[in-house]
Design a protein around this motif. Structure first.
Motif, PDB file in Angstrom:
ATOM      1  N   ARG A 162       3.085 -28.731  19.406  1.00 21.83           N
ATOM      2  CA  ARG A 162       1.681 -28.334  19.256  1.00 21.83           C
ATOM      3  C   ARG A 162       0.727 -29.426  19.712  1.00 21.83           C
ATOM      4  O   ARG A 162      -0.292 -29.158  20.358  1.00 21.83           O
ATOM      5  N   ILE A 165       0.679 -29.665  23.569  1.00 23.11           N
ATOM      6  CA  ILE A 165      -0.129 -28.591  24.153  1.00 23.11           C
ATOM      7  C   ILE A 165      -1.614 -28.852  23.889  1.00 23.11           C
ATOM      8  O   ILE A 165      -2.461 -28.643  24.766  1.00 23.11           O
ATOM      9  N   PRO A 171       3.605 -26.665  28.259  1.00 30.28           N
ATOM     10  CA  PRO A 171       4.440 -26.385  27.072  1.00 30.28           C
ATOM     11  C   PRO A 171       5.852 -26.937  27.241  1.00 30.28           C
ATOM     12  O   PRO A 171       6.485 -26.713  28.269  1.00 30.28           O
ATOM     13  N   GLY A 187       3.393 -20.882  21.612  1.00 35.52           N
ATOM     14  CA  GLY A 187       3.040 -21.292  22.967  1.00 35.52           C
ATOM     15  C   GLY A 187       4.109 -22.065  23.709  1.00 35.52           C
ATOM     16  O   GLY A 187       3.829 -22.659  24.755  1.00 35.52           O
ATOM     17  N   TYR A 188       5.335 -22.088  23.206  1.00 35.82           N
ATOM     18  CA  TYR A 188       6.440 -22.780  23.872  1.00 35.82           C
ATOM     19  C   TYR A 188       7.731 -22.043  23.560  1.00 35.82           C
ATOM     20  O   TYR A 188       7.765 -21.168  22.694  1.00 35.82           O
TER      21      TYR A 188
END
Length: 314
Positions: A162, A165, A171, A187-188
């Motif tokens: 996190r 990012i 990511p 997001g990854y």
């Protein structure tokens, strides 16, 4: 003045005890703790008795470096104000009982310079400031590059992804072998290392704490790449030299966070770039501390355990 505190008299012998506190000086604050987190890294080693030699080590001790509370008394030279909600990275205010790291208590006396004011709406998530700052320290700053592979999808691994990012990095990929911990990515991608054939990672950040992984990680590294050791390792580390030589790799150990990391993380949170949502999975009243510690260490579904101290200082 006294407080209730978690006390490890010796490995695997934990109790909640009332301890006398060191009187506050002009540079100190008295903080009533609302919440404290349990670390599954260093505190597990203290619990099991496998903690390597460490400054201030010795039983009995009060653990904990992930606390959030309210300043109820601010010394004239403390730089803080009564009523502030603050992150407390530990305390040493228990007389003959070691404060290692000393944050797991209902009330603490701590220098105001060590306290970080945090937004009121952060609440119990404030206990995650230590791990978020640890993640930031591992990957951000002069000479550091955000990882494209993170090993381990516990709380620290999630925060590393996190934070990377939030700092604008692509990511990362995260390795996790336990299917119960594979969910929750934001997001990854989280993958089992056995399904990952990539061998050109430029920066690998390991938070597994597994001292036997180095050769496996070296085999996945691009020439001139870097391995960052961001976990805490109880066993000696070793690796085969020829593969490391062929890759001309760099090996870096990430130390504990600094005040600048806490400030940077707070800024990312306040800007809306970093969220601490979804990382606290278990909560217990502080009166149930013994059960809470065992659950935190033994239950693979427990990402972050929080002790609730509210009402203990009445």
């Amino acid at each position: 003045m006294s407080a209730f505190a978690v006390v490890l008299d010796q490995p695997r012998q934990l109790a909640l005890k009332r301890l006398q506190l060191t009187p506050a000086a002009d540079a100190d604050c008295v903080v009533d703790i609302d919440f404290s987190g349990i670390s599954t890294g260093t505190e597990r080693l203290l619990w099991t008795g496998r903690m390597p030699p460490f400054p201030g080590m010795g039983y009995p001790l009060v653990p904990g470096y992930e606390s959030v509370g309210r300043v109820i008394k601010a010394g004239v030279d403390s730089g803080r104000s009564e009523g502030e909600l603050v992150f407390v990275p530990g305390a040493r205010c228990y007389g003959d009982v070691n404060g290692l790291f000393g944050g797991a208590a209902s009330r603490v006396v701590v220098p105001g310079a060590r306290l970080l004011p945090i937004p009121d709406d952060l609440g119990e998530q404030g206990v995650l400031m230590a791990l978020a700052a640890t993640a930031h320290h591992a990957i951000a700053g002069h000479g550091k590059t955000c990882p494209d592979l993170i090993v381990g999808h516990g709380v620290l691994g999630r925060l590393l992804a996190r934070v990377a990012i939030a700092l604008g990095a692509p990511p990362p990929v995260v390795w996790e072998t336990n299917p119960k911990r594979a969910a929750g990515a934001v997001g990854y991608d989280v993958v089992d290392p056995q399904t990952d054939s990539r061998v050109d990672y430029t920066v690998i950040c390991d938070v597994s704490g597994d001292s036997a992984l180095l050769d496996q990680l070296i085999a996945r590294l691009a020439r001139g790449g870097e391995i960052v050791l961001a976990g805490f390792y109880e066993a000696p580390l070793s690796f085969q030299f020829p593969p490391a030589f062929m890759r001309e790799l760099r090996l870096r150990v990430a130390a504990e966070f600094r005040e600048a990391d806490l400030m940077a993380v707070r800024g990312l949170i306040e800007a809306g770039a970093l969220s601490l949502e979804g990382l606290i999975t278990h909560r217990y009243a502080a009166t149930e501390a013994a059960t809470a510690y065992e659950t935190a260490f033994d239950d693979p579904t427990c990402l972050k355990m929080v002790l609730d101290w509210r009402g203990m200082n009445g």
